[in-house]
Design a protein around this motif. Structure first.
Motif, PDB file in Angstrom:
ATOM      1  N   LEU A  25       0.814  -1.217   0.000  1.00  6.11           N
ATOM      2  CA  LEU A  25       0.000   0.000   0.000  1.00  6.11           C
ATOM      3  C   LEU A  25       0.848   1.267   0.000  1.00  6.11           C
ATOM      4  CD1 LEU A  25      -2.680  -1.149   2.588  1.00  6.11           C
ATOM      5  CD2 LEU A  25      -2.812  -1.244   0.105  1.00  6.11           C
ATOM      6  N   THR A  26       2.156   1.139  -0.085  1.00  5.07           N
ATOM      7  CA  THR A  26       3.038   2.299  -0.068  1.00  5.07           C
ATOM      8  C   THR A  26       2.658   3.349  -1.113  1.00  5.07           C
ATOM      9  OG1 THR A  26       4.834   0.960   0.810  1.00  5.07           O
ATOM     10  CG2 THR A  26       5.450   3.046  -0.205  1.00  5.07           C
ATOM     11  N   PRO A  27       2.350   2.973  -2.374  1.00  4.19           N
ATOM     12  CA  PRO A  27       1.947   4.010  -3.338  1.00  4.19           C
ATOM     13  C   PRO A  27       0.681   4.759  -2.901  1.00  4.19           C
ATOM     14  CG  PRO A  27       2.463   1.972  -4.490  1.00  4.19           C
ATOM     15  CD  PRO A  27       2.479   1.664  -3.023  1.00  4.19           C
ATOM     16  N   TRP A  28      -0.265   4.045  -2.284  1.00  3.22           N
ATOM     17  CA  TRP A  28      -1.492   4.698  -1.817  1.00  3.22           C
ATOM     18  C   TRP A  28      -1.190   5.642  -0.658  1.00  3.22           C
ATOM     19  CZ3 TRP A  28      -5.398   4.175  -5.003  1.00  3.22           C
ATOM     20  CH2 TRP A  28      -5.484   3.028  -5.787  1.00  3.22           C
ATOM     21  N   ILE A  29      -0.320   5.213   0.244  1.00  7.31           N
ATOM     22  CA  ILE A  29       0.019   6.031   1.407  1.00  7.31           C
ATOM     23  C   ILE A  29       0.767   7.289   0.974  1.00  7.31           C
ATOM     24  CG2 ILE A  29       1.385   6.099   3.539  1.00  7.31           C
ATOM     25  CD1 ILE A  29       0.716   3.047   3.805  1.00  7.31           C
ATOM     26  N   LEU A  30       1.776   7.112   0.121  1.00  2.88           N
ATOM     27  CA  LEU A  30       2.541   8.269  -0.350  1.00  2.88           C
ATOM     28  C   LEU A  30       1.696   9.194  -1.224  1.00  2.88           C
ATOM     29  CD1 LEU A  30       5.991   6.597  -1.156  1.00  2.88           C
ATOM     30  CD2 LEU A  30       5.349   7.964   0.846  1.00  2.88           C
ATOM     31  N   GLY A  31       0.871   8.600  -2.092  1.00  3.82           N
ATOM     32  CA  GLY A  31      -0.024   9.418  -2.921  1.00  3.82           C
ATOM     33  C   GLY A  31      -0.981  10.219  -2.064  1.00  3.82           C
ATOM     34  N   GLY A  32      -1.477   9.621  -1.005  1.00  3.94           N
ATOM     35  CA  GLY A  32      -2.368  10.325  -0.087  1.00  3.94           C
ATOM     36  C   GLY A  32      -1.669  11.478   0.603  1.00  3.94           C
ATOM     37  N   LEU A  33      -0.403  11.258   0.994  1.00  2.00           N
ATOM     38  CA  LEU A  33       0.363  12.339   1.617  1.00  2.00           C
ATOM     39  C   LEU A  33       0.568  13.502   0.653  1.00  2.00           C
ATOM     40  CD1 LEU A  33       3.134  10.524   3.686  1.00  2.00           C
ATOM     41  CD2 LEU A  33       1.376  12.062   4.543  1.00  2.00           C
ATOM     42  N   LEU A  34       0.892  13.185  -0.598  1.00  2.00           N
ATOM     43  CA  LEU A  34       1.111  14.242  -1.589  1.00  2.00           C
ATOM     44  C   LEU A  34      -0.164  15.013  -1.920  1.00  2.00           C
ATOM     45  CD1 LEU A  34       3.528  12.411  -4.052  1.00  2.00           C
ATOM     46  CD2 LEU A  34       4.094  14.240  -2.457  1.00  2.00           C
ATOM     47  N   LEU A  35      -1.295  14.325  -1.934  1.00  2.00           N
ATOM     48  CA  LEU A  35      -2.557  14.963  -2.305  1.00  2.00           C
ATOM     49  C   LEU A  35      -3.344  15.513  -1.125  1.00  2.00           C
ATOM     50  CD1 LEU A  35      -3.772  12.474  -5.051  1.00  2.00           C
ATOM     51  CD2 LEU A  35      -2.791  14.748  -5.376  1.00  2.00           C
ATOM     52  N   LEU A  36      -2.859  15.299   0.074  1.00  2.00           N
ATOM     53  CA  LEU A  36      -3.575  15.778   1.256  1.00  2.00           C
ATOM     54  C   LEU A  36      -3.816  17.291   1.237  1.00  2.00           C
ATOM     55  CD1 LEU A  36      -4.890  14.606   3.741  1.00  2.00           C
ATOM     56  CD2 LEU A  36      -2.765  14.954   4.980  1.00  2.00           C
ATOM     57  N   PRO A  37      -2.816  18.102   0.856  1.00  2.00           N
ATOM     58  CA  PRO A  37      -3.066  19.553   0.829  1.00  2.00           C
ATOM     59  C   PRO A  37      -4.089  19.973  -0.233  1.00  2.00           C
ATOM     60  CG  PRO A  37      -0.714  19.097   0.758  1.00  2.00           C
ATOM     61  CD  PRO A  37      -1.421  17.799   0.588  1.00  2.00           C
ATOM     62  N   LEU A  38      -4.372  19.108  -1.197  1.00  2.00           N
ATOM     63  CA  LEU A  38      -5.278  19.436  -2.296  1.00  2.00           C
ATOM     64  C   LEU A  38      -6.723  19.139  -1.888  1.00  2.00           C
ATOM     65  CD1 LEU A  38      -5.022  20.444  -5.241  1.00  2.00           C
ATOM     66  CD2 LEU A  38      -5.142  18.068  -5.937  1.00  2.00           C
ATOM     67  N   PHE A  39      -7.267  19.974  -1.014  1.00  2.60           N
ATOM     68  CA  PHE A  39      -8.650  19.873  -0.551  1.00  2.60           C
ATOM     69  C   PHE A  39      -8.971  18.495   0.051  1.00  2.60           C
ATOM     70  CE2 PHE A  39      -8.668  22.884  -4.132  1.00  2.60           C
ATOM     71  CZ  PHE A  39      -8.974  24.045  -3.421  1.00  2.60           C
ATOM     72  N   GLY A  40      -7.998  17.884   0.692  1.00  2.00           N
ATOM     73  CA  GLY A  40      -8.232  16.601   1.343  1.00  2.00           C
ATOM     74  C   GLY A  40      -8.338  15.422   0.390  1.00  2.00           C
ATOM     75  N   ALA A  41      -7.913  15.590  -0.864  1.00  2.00           N
ATOM     76  CA  ALA A  41      -7.990  14.490  -1.836  1.00  2.00           C
ATOM     77  C   ALA A  41      -7.170  13.286  -1.377  1.00  2.00           C
ATOM     78  CB  ALA A  41      -7.521  14.954  -3.212  1.00  2.00           C
ATOM     79  N   GLY A  42      -6.147  13.548  -0.576  1.00  2.00           N
ATOM     80  CA  GLY A  42      -5.334  12.460  -0.057  1.00  2.00           C
ATOM     81  C   GLY A  42      -6.124  11.505   0.813  1.00  2.00           C
ATOM     82  N   LEU A  43      -7.146  12.026   1.495  1.00  2.00           N
ATOM     83  CA  LEU A  43      -7.984  11.160   2.318  1.00  2.00           C
ATOM     84  C   LEU A  43      -8.710  10.128   1.463  1.00  2.00           C
ATOM     85  CD1 LEU A  43      -9.498  13.773   4.801  1.00  2.00           C
ATOM     86  CD2 LEU A  43      -7.644  12.144   5.224  1.00  2.00           C
ATOM     87  N   LEU A  44      -9.146  10.529   0.287  1.00  2.00           N
ATOM     88  CA  LEU A  44      -9.803   9.584  -0.626  1.00  2.00           C
ATOM     89  C   LEU A  44      -8.828   8.517  -1.109  1.00  2.00           C
ATOM     90  CD1 LEU A  44     -12.035  11.974  -2.756  1.00  2.00           C
ATOM     91  CD2 LEU A  44     -12.743  10.388  -0.960  1.00  2.00           C
ATOM     92  N   VAL A  45      -7.596   8.920  -1.377  1.00  2.00           N
ATOM     93  CA  VAL A  45      -6.572   7.965  -1.812  1.00  2.00           C
ATOM     94  C   VAL A  45      -6.305   6.976  -0.686  1.00  2.00           C
ATOM     95  CG1 VAL A  45      -4.167   7.724  -2.548  1.00  2.00           C
ATOM     96  CG2 VAL A  45      -5.570   9.577  -3.461  1.00  2.00           C
TER      97      VAL A  45
END
Length: 135
Positions: A25-45
């Motif tokens: 799940l590392t790609p999902w975790i890292l992708g979520g971290l990168l997208l978190l500042p983008l209106f919480g999109a990282g939470l969806l990831v």
């Protein structure tokens, strides 16, 4: 009730449960971290990765090998223990270090069921061999 519990037949017992590795799940975790500042999109990831982890079920019973992948689009593999010819384990260097890898279950008739990113694949194979000896 899980898929595996719901699909057990009379006198069938679960001998070993498997899981996918958190390392997969590392790609999902890292992708979520990168997208978190983008209106919480990282939470969806992160949610997608979590659902993938929770909806993958692997089991060896005294009668068969059961694999269930997916939540909305479900994919299942159920092979009788007597019909399984081999379980191949494939681990990279990182897989050996962090104890994860892929399994390829080969049944009679050349059918193959690849299962990627399994936690403790050697333990899963060992449990299968033990179940096969009992059956």
């Amino acid at each position: 009730m899980s898929y595996i519990e719901g699909s057990l037949i009379k006198d069938e017992k679960v001998l070993h449960l498997g899981r996918i590795s958190w390392w997969s799940l590392t790609p999902w975790i890292l992708g979520g971290l990168l997208l978190l500042p983008l209106f919480g999109a990282g939470l969806l990831v992160w949610l997608v990765g979590y659902v993938r982890y929770k909806t993958t079920e692997l089991a060896i019973t005294n009668k068969r090998v059961i694999v269930k992948l997916g939540f909305i689009r479900r994919q299942t593999v159920e092979i009788s223990i007597s019909k399984v010819e081999s379980i191949q384990v494939d681990q990279s260097l990182w897989g050996r270090v962090f104890n994860f890898g892929s399994l390829v279950i080969t049944g009679s008739g050349s059918s193959q069921a690849p299962i990627h990113a399994i936690s403790d694949p050697l333990g899963f194979r060992r449990a299968f061999v033990e179940a096969q000896e009992v059956a």
